[in-house]
Design a protein around this motif. Sequence first.
Motif, short mmCIF file in Angstrom:
data_model
loop_
_atom_site.label_atom_id
_atom_site.label_comp_id
_atom_site.label_asym_id
_atom_site.label_seq_id
_atom_site.Cartn_x
_atom_site.Cartn_y
_atom_site.Cartn_z
N LEU A 379 0.86 -1.18 0.00
CA LEU A 379 0.00 0.00 0.00
C LEU A 379 0.90 1.23 0.00
O LEU A 379 1.75 1.39 0.89
CB LEU A 379 -0.91 0.02 1.22
N TYR A 380 0.67 2.11 -0.96
CA TYR A 380 1.59 3.24 -1.16
C TYR A 380 0.81 4.51 -1.51
O TYR A 380 0.05 4.54 -2.48
CB TYR A 380 2.57 2.91 -2.28
N HIS A 381 0.98 5.52 -0.69
CA HIS A 381 0.47 6.87 -0.96
C HIS A 381 -1.03 6.90 -1.24
O HIS A 381 -1.49 7.61 -2.15
CB HIS A 381 1.24 7.52 -2.11
N ASN A 382 -1.79 6.15 -0.46
CA ASN A 382 -3.24 6.27 -0.52
C ASN A 382 -3.69 7.34 0.47
O ASN A 382 -2.88 8.06 1.04
CB ASN A 382 -3.88 4.91 -0.21
N ALA A 383 -5.01 7.45 0.65
CA ALA A 383 -5.58 8.42 1.60
C ALA A 383 -5.08 9.83 1.31
O ALA A 383 -4.67 10.56 2.22
CB ALA A 383 -5.27 8.01 3.04
N THR A 384 -5.11 10.22 0.07
CA THR A 384 -4.66 11.56 -0.28
C THR A 384 -5.64 12.64 0.20
O THR A 384 -5.28 13.81 0.25
CB THR A 384 -4.48 11.68 -1.80
N GLU A 385 -6.88 12.23 0.54
CA GLU A 385 -7.88 13.19 1.02
C GLU A 385 -8.45 12.71 2.35
O GLU A 385 -8.30 11.55 2.73
CB GLU A 385 -8.98 13.35 -0.02
N GLY A 387 -11.56 11.90 5.18
CA GLY A 387 -12.79 11.14 5.12
C GLY A 387 -14.03 11.98 5.29
O GLY A 387 -13.99 13.22 5.31
N TYR A 388 -15.19 11.31 5.44
CA TYR A 388 -16.48 12.00 5.52
C TYR A 388 -16.54 13.00 6.68
O TYR A 388 -17.21 14.03 6.59
CB TYR A 388 -17.61 10.98 5.69
N ASP A 389 -15.87 12.65 7.78
CA ASP A 389 -15.86 13.55 8.94
C ASP A 389 -14.57 14.34 9.01
O ASP A 389 -14.16 14.78 10.09
CB ASP A 389 -16.05 12.72 10.22
N ASN A 390 -13.94 14.52 7.87
CA ASN A 390 -12.66 15.24 7.78
C ASN A 390 -11.60 14.61 8.67
O ASN A 390 -10.75 15.29 9.23
CB ASN A 390 -12.85 16.72 8.13
N GLU A 391 -11.64 13.28 8.76
CA GLU A 391 -10.67 12.54 9.55
C GLU A 391 -9.59 11.94 8.67
O GLU A 391 -9.80 11.73 7.47
CB GLU A 391 -11.37 11.43 10.35
N GLU A 392 -8.44 11.65 9.26
CA GLU A 392 -7.39 10.90 8.58
C GLU A 392 -7.83 9.44 8.52
O GLU A 392 -7.99 8.78 9.55
CB GLU A 392 -6.07 11.02 9.35
N VAL A 393 -8.05 8.92 7.30
CA VAL A 393 -8.65 7.59 7.18
C VAL A 393 -7.63 6.46 7.25
O VAL A 393 -7.97 5.33 7.62
CB VAL A 393 -9.46 7.48 5.88
N GLY A 394 -6.37 6.71 6.87
CA GLY A 394 -5.34 5.68 6.95
C GLY A 394 -5.24 4.82 5.70
O GLY A 394 -6.16 4.75 4.88
N GLU A 395 -4.10 4.15 5.58
CA GLU A 395 -3.90 3.20 4.48
C GLU A 395 -4.79 1.97 4.63
O GLU A 395 -5.33 1.46 3.66
CB GLU A 395 -2.42 2.78 4.42
N ILE A 396 -4.94 1.50 5.86
CA ILE A 396 -5.87 0.40 6.17
C ILE A 396 -6.81 0.91 7.25
O ILE A 396 -6.37 1.48 8.25
CB ILE A 396 -5.14 -0.86 6.65
N ASN A 409 2.13 -9.14 7.02
CA ASN A 409 3.09 -9.12 5.90
C ASN A 409 2.81 -8.02 4.87
O ASN A 409 3.13 -8.18 3.70
CB ASN A 409 3.12 -10.46 5.15
N ASN A 410 2.23 -6.92 5.29
CA ASN A 410 1.93 -5.83 4.36
C ASN A 410 2.95 -4.69 4.49
O ASN A 410 3.39 -4.36 5.59
CB ASN A 410 0.53 -5.28 4.66
N ILE A 411 3.32 -4.09 3.36
CA ILE A 411 4.08 -2.84 3.37
C ILE A 411 3.08 -1.69 3.34
O ILE A 411 2.22 -1.63 2.46
CB ILE A 411 5.03 -2.75 2.17
N ILE A 412 3.20 -0.78 4.31
CA ILE A 412 2.24 0.30 4.47
C ILE A 412 3.02 1.61 4.48
O ILE A 412 3.74 1.92 5.43
CB ILE A 412 1.43 0.11 5.77
N HIS A 413 2.88 2.38 3.40
CA HIS A 413 3.74 3.55 3.16
C HIS A 413 2.85 4.73 2.74
O HIS A 413 2.60 4.96 1.56
CB HIS A 413 4.73 3.21 2.04
N PRO A 414 2.36 5.52 3.71
CA PRO A 414 1.48 6.63 3.37
C PRO A 414 2.21 7.82 2.78
O PRO A 414 3.44 7.90 2.81
CB PRO A 414 0.85 7.00 4.73
#
Length: 531
Positions: A379-385, A387-396, A409-414
């Motif tokens: 997972l790479y550079h998701n959550a560019t915006e 959420g509905y409540d103006n919250e940080e939604v996260g990669e997962i 075993n996931n690579i998580i790179h916001p």
Amino acid sequence: MKNLFLVPGSRVLGCLAAVCLHVACMKTMQPDVSPNQEKNQQKVAGLAGIPQSLYVSTTGSDSNTGTIGSPLRTINYALSLTAPGDSVIVRQGTYVEKVVFPNSGSSGAYITLKAYTGEQPIISGASLPVGGNEALVRISNIGWVVVDGFEVADLKTATSWNMPDGILVNGTSNNVIIRNNKVHNIENNNSPASGREAHGIHIIGNGTSPITDVLVHNNDIYDNNTGTSENLTINGYVSGFTITNNRIYNGENIAICAAGGYAGNPNPAFNYARNGLIAGNYIWNIDGRTGPVPTLQNHPGTIGIYVDGARNIIVERNYISESDRGIGLVSENNSFPTADCIVRNNVIRNNRAEGIYMGSYAGYTGGGTTGCLVLNNTLYHNATELGYDNEEVGEIRLNANCTYNEIHNNIIHPRPDRNTFIRKHDATGSFNGIDYNLYYTTGAATRWFWNGVQLNSFAAWKGGSGGDTNGLYANPLFVSTVPSTLNLRLQSTSPAKNAGTNVHGTAAGTTDIDLQPRYNGIIEIGAFELY
């Protein structure tokens, strides 16, 4: 939704027509035999059911014999003459007709509707009316058929509750292959949102026995206005389906959806898709804000691959980018949890909201996500915006009612301007195992949420969540993070090498996203194995 079932015509008449056609074909194939010999050969060939090819052309006539030199004019008439093993071969051109398969093939003897080699004819809905659930290609209670190599396009309506489909498979159909087609401009343009639905490809098991053995392979599905429906839908009593190597893009709602709980089947025990594989698909530019759902016009919310109330689905080796959300293991309906699914070896990057979304929508439903595995994804550079409540939604994101799931075993790179790795939104759910993941950001801050509480360091995350005892915070060393040459494979010295857990065995997949053998000693973290 209407259940439309086809009642085939007399098989005796169909056989007689086929015999007559076989006679005509044999005349062109055997110019050197005597008339009596020719008559005997024609009779034997027709009654023995030797597979025949029927040709269709825009310059043909339905009074012709159906040979390549004397082609028929309409696809439907050609299909009416088929028997198991026969092929209808369509020449280049535009065919304005709603195609309906009237006959089934048999085991090992498909009825094949295909484009002439090197050509791509168009089955067009231009100017055709849409009343109820209409399709340009309909396969209802039919088995052992193939649709190969067409453009299926331009079936449109602006009428509420009328539902145009490009290709529809329903009832109790089985052994259906849909491959190498382009499905586009299937549109419901009604405004406002109420009753605005359409599908590029729609597979709905609304019978008393399941739709089985469906393959949707190597199709392009794009530029469809599906309203609140999806580009490729598997819904109701469907058991045993494979969705592979398709390209789905420029959509206003979900790209691929395996669904349950949506009245696809009147029997609740049958009313969900199950036992499916969604693999090797490329999905991009799925933007819900261009569609009819008002909330999506302000925030990204639609999903690339959506398992919604379905069970025992494998989602692997897909690329999803530049869309709203990446992959959803979510339930929108009570009593229909998303259960026993595996999401593995996918690359999910540069999407506007969550890379992977799990659970129920808070305060909306209680179906939840249970018994699912999220393994070896990058997972790479998701959550560019926000959420509905103006919250940080996260990669997962784990939303309400997640139970007995494992995220390993996931690579998580916001993105460096977001820096949120995982968000467990509330305290509902339990027994979710999170470990052996690799985290990294180039931003100044780090951020996780557990049961709604923000945790600002990797140590705080491990302590607060009780997870990632064996996790890592380190630069994964991708081959390139330059946008123009982005390559999320691993350098040979990556800390992800031999850092995963092998506890899941083949549940993590036997190949990585490049179809290389998945195991080289201890499994790597992320979607790519190193050699």
